[in-house]
Scaffold this motif. Structure first.
Motif, PDB file in Angstrom:
ATOM      1  N   ALA A  18      -2.135   3.676  14.161  1.00 22.10           N
ATOM      2  CA  ALA A  18      -0.677   3.796  14.032  1.00 22.10           C
ATOM      3  C   ALA A  18      -0.042   4.136  15.382  1.00 22.10           C
ATOM      4  O   ALA A  18       0.978   3.544  15.769  1.00 22.10           O
ATOM      5  N   SER A  51       4.357   5.116  12.155  1.00 23.83           N
ATOM      6  CA  SER A  51       3.764   6.240  11.444  1.00 23.83           C
ATOM      7  C   SER A  51       2.593   5.760  10.600  1.00 23.83           C
ATOM      8  O   SER A  51       2.480   4.573  10.269  1.00 23.83           O
ATOM      9  N   THR A  52       1.723   6.685  10.222  1.00 19.93           N
ATOM     10  CA  THR A  52       0.604   6.309   9.353  1.00 19.93           C
ATOM     11  C   THR A  52       1.106   5.847   7.992  1.00 19.93           C
ATOM     12  O   THR A  52       0.514   4.948   7.385  1.00 19.93           O
ATOM     13  N   SER A  53       2.186   6.442   7.497  1.00 21.91           N
ATOM     14  CA  SER A  53       2.709   6.018   6.197  1.00 21.91           C
ATOM     15  C   SER A  53       3.225   4.586   6.257  1.00 21.91           C
ATOM     16  O   SER A  53       3.029   3.804   5.314  1.00 21.91           O
ATOM     17  N   TYR A  54       3.870   4.205   7.387  1.00 14.43           N
ATOM     18  CA  TYR A  54       4.341   2.821   7.515  1.00 14.43           C
ATOM     19  C   TYR A  54       3.159   1.867   7.656  1.00 14.43           C
ATOM     20  O   TYR A  54       3.183   0.749   7.123  1.00 14.43           O
ATOM     21  N   HIS A  87       0.280   2.224   6.213  1.00  9.41           N
ATOM     22  CA  HIS A  87      -0.214   2.027   4.852  1.00  9.41           C
ATOM     23  C   HIS A  87       0.681   1.064   4.080  1.00  9.41           C
ATOM     24  O   HIS A  87       0.184   0.198   3.335  1.00  9.41           O
ATOM     25  N   ARG A  88       2.004   1.187   4.258  1.00  6.38           N
ATOM     26  CA  ARG A  88       2.915   0.287   3.545  1.00  6.38           C
ATOM     27  C   ARG A  88       2.760  -1.157   4.015  1.00  6.38           C
ATOM     28  O   ARG A  88       2.841  -2.090   3.214  1.00  6.38           O
ATOM     29  N   GLN A 112      -0.199  -2.562   2.300  1.00 11.32           N
ATOM     30  CA  GLN A 112       0.100  -2.775   0.887  1.00 11.32           C
ATOM     31  C   GLN A 112       0.845  -4.083   0.675  1.00 11.32           C
ATOM     32  O   GLN A 112       0.594  -4.810  -0.292  1.00 11.32           O
ATOM     33  N   THR A 121      -6.692  -1.901   2.193  1.00  7.93           N
ATOM     34  CA  THR A 121      -6.052  -0.861   2.996  1.00  7.93           C
ATOM     35  C   THR A 121      -6.451  -1.006   4.459  1.00  7.93           C
ATOM     36  O   THR A 121      -7.428  -1.698   4.794  1.00  7.93           O
TER      37      THR A 121
END
Length: 332
Positions: A238, A244-247, A249-250, A253, A260
Motif C-alpha cells: 500500500a 491506504s491498506t483499506s483501499y 483491500h477494496r 475486492q 485478496t
C-alpha cells in the motif's frame, strides 16, 4: 485456447508469399498499400490472436512500407486505433508534415481515420501489433487522438506494464480459453487508455473504473516483481502505491477476481517455490532455503501454506516430482 491464425511465408512458394501476406494484413488492419524491396523472396511470420473485438498479432518480417491513404480511408474505415510494440528494428513514420523515427522498445500508434506511412529500416522488424476499436477505448476521442504519432517508451511506467501484458498474452495464448478473450480485451483497453492518458497527463479523463483496474494491474505487477522479498507485506504494498491498506483491500475486492492482495502475494510465492522444488537444479537445496528465497520468513508457515494449496507437504511434492523425472530419464 484463444482463436488464432498463423502465417509462415516459408510454407508458400516465393512468388505467392508477399501477396498472401498482404491479404492477411488487409484482414488484420484497415486496408493499406504495402511495398517491399524483397517481394521476390519475402519472409514473414505472424500470429493473429483474437481477443473478441481486439486483435493482437506478433509479427516478424522483411523491411516493408505501410501506407494508409485518403482514398483507402474514404473506401473503408473500421474506426480503430493501432499500436505496435517495436521489439526489433526501426521505422520512419510520416503523418501529414510530421516525420518521426521509432526504434526498438517504443510504441508506434496510428488511427485508421488518418493517413500515414510507415517505412521500416533496412533490417527486418519484429513487433507486437494491436488493433483496438475506438468505441472500446474508455477515453474521449479528442484525448486519444492527441497521442497518435507521439513517441512512447515501453521501458517504464504504463508502457512497461502494457508491454509485459502483451508479451504474456502472446507467449501464453494457448493457456487461455475462448471465454477469456473479452475479459483480456477489456484489460488491454484499460491499459491502452491509461498509457494514452499518462502521455498527456490527462488522467482526469479516464472513467473511475478504468483508474481502479489500471492501479490494480500496476499493483499486481509490483507484487510479481517483489514477491521474493520477505519484507513485502500488505502495508508495504500500500505504501509503495501511496494508498491506504483499506483501499488496497477494496481494490482487490472489486478488481482482483475474488482474490485478496495477501492471497495474490502468497500465490506468487508458493508457485515459485513449487517450481523450484520440482527443478533438479535445486535438488540439493533444503526445503527451508527454497522457502526463504521465495519470501517465506518461517519454514513452518511455508509448509502449512504449501500443504493447503497443493495437498501435500513440500518435501513429499519434491520427492514425487523428482522421482517422476527420474523414471522418464534415459539410462546412463
Amino acid at each position: 485456447m484463444l482463436p488464432e491464425r498463423t502465417f509462415h511465408s516459408s510454407e508458400l512458394p516465393p512468388a505467392d508469399r508477399f501477396e498472401c501476406w498482404r491479404t492477411l494484413m488487409a484482414e488484420t488492419h484497415a486496408p493499406m498499400e504495402l511495398r517491399s524491396d524483397h517481394v521476390d523472396m519475402f519472409w514473414a511470420r505472424q500470429r493473429n490472436i483474437s481477443l473478441g473485438e481486439v486483435t493482437v498479432y506478433p509479427l516478424e518480417c522483411n523491411p516493408v512500407t505501410f501506407s494508409r491513404t485518403p482514398k483507402l480511408i474514404r473506401n473503408s474505415d473500421p474506426e480503430a486505433y493501432h499500436l505496435s510494440l517495436v521489439k526489433r528494428g526501426a521505422g520512419v513514420v510520416t503523418m501529414g508534415r510530421e516525420v518521426r523515427v521509432h526504434s526498438a522498445f517504443e510504441y508506434h500508434t496510428s488511427d485508421t481515420s488518418r493517413p500515414f506511412e510507415v517505412s521500416s529500416a533496412r533490417e527486418p522488424i519484429e513487433l507486437i501489433g494491436v488493433e483496438i476499436p475506438k468505441a472500446l477505448l474508455p477515453l474521449p476521442p479528442r484525448i486519444a487522438g492527441q497521442v497518435i504519432h507521439q513517441r512512447i517508451s515501453s521501458r517504464d511506467g504504463m508502457g512497461a506494464l502494457l508491454a509485459t501484458f502483451l508479451d504474456q498474452v502472446t507467449r501464453d495464448s494457448h493457456t487461455y480459453q475462448p471465454a477469456d478473450g473479452p475479459r483480456l480485451s477489456g484489460v488491454l483497453a484499460d491499459l491502452v487508455a491509461s498509457l494514452f492518458a499518462g502521455v498527456l497527463d490527462a488522467d482526469r479523463s479516464l472513467p473511475p473504473e478504468t483508474h481502479r483496474r489500471a492501479l490494480t494491474l500496476r499493483i499486481m505487477a509490483f507484487i510479481r516483481s517483489n514477491a521474493d522479498d520477505p519484507r513485502l507485506d500488505i502495508p508495504a504494498i500500500a505504501a509503495a502505491h501511496h494508498i491506504s491498506t483499506s483501499y488496497l483491500h477494496r481494490l482487490f475486492q472489486r478488481e482482483g477476481g475474488g482474490e485478496t492482495a495477501a492471497g495474490y502475494l502468497q500465490r506468487q510465492r508458493l508457485s515459485r517455490a513449487r517450481r523450484d522444488l520440482a527443478d533438479p537444479q535445486y535438488e540439493g537445496l533444503p526445503v527451508h532455503c527454497i522457502a526463504a528465497q521465495r519470501g517465506f520468513s518461517h519454514a513452518s508457515a511455508f509448509s502449512r501454506a504449501f500443504r493447503d494449496a497443493y495437498g501435500m507437504p513440500p518435501a513429499a511434492f519434491r520427492r514425487q516430482s523428482l522421482g517422476r523425472r527420474g523414471a522418464y530419464a534415459s539410462p546412463a
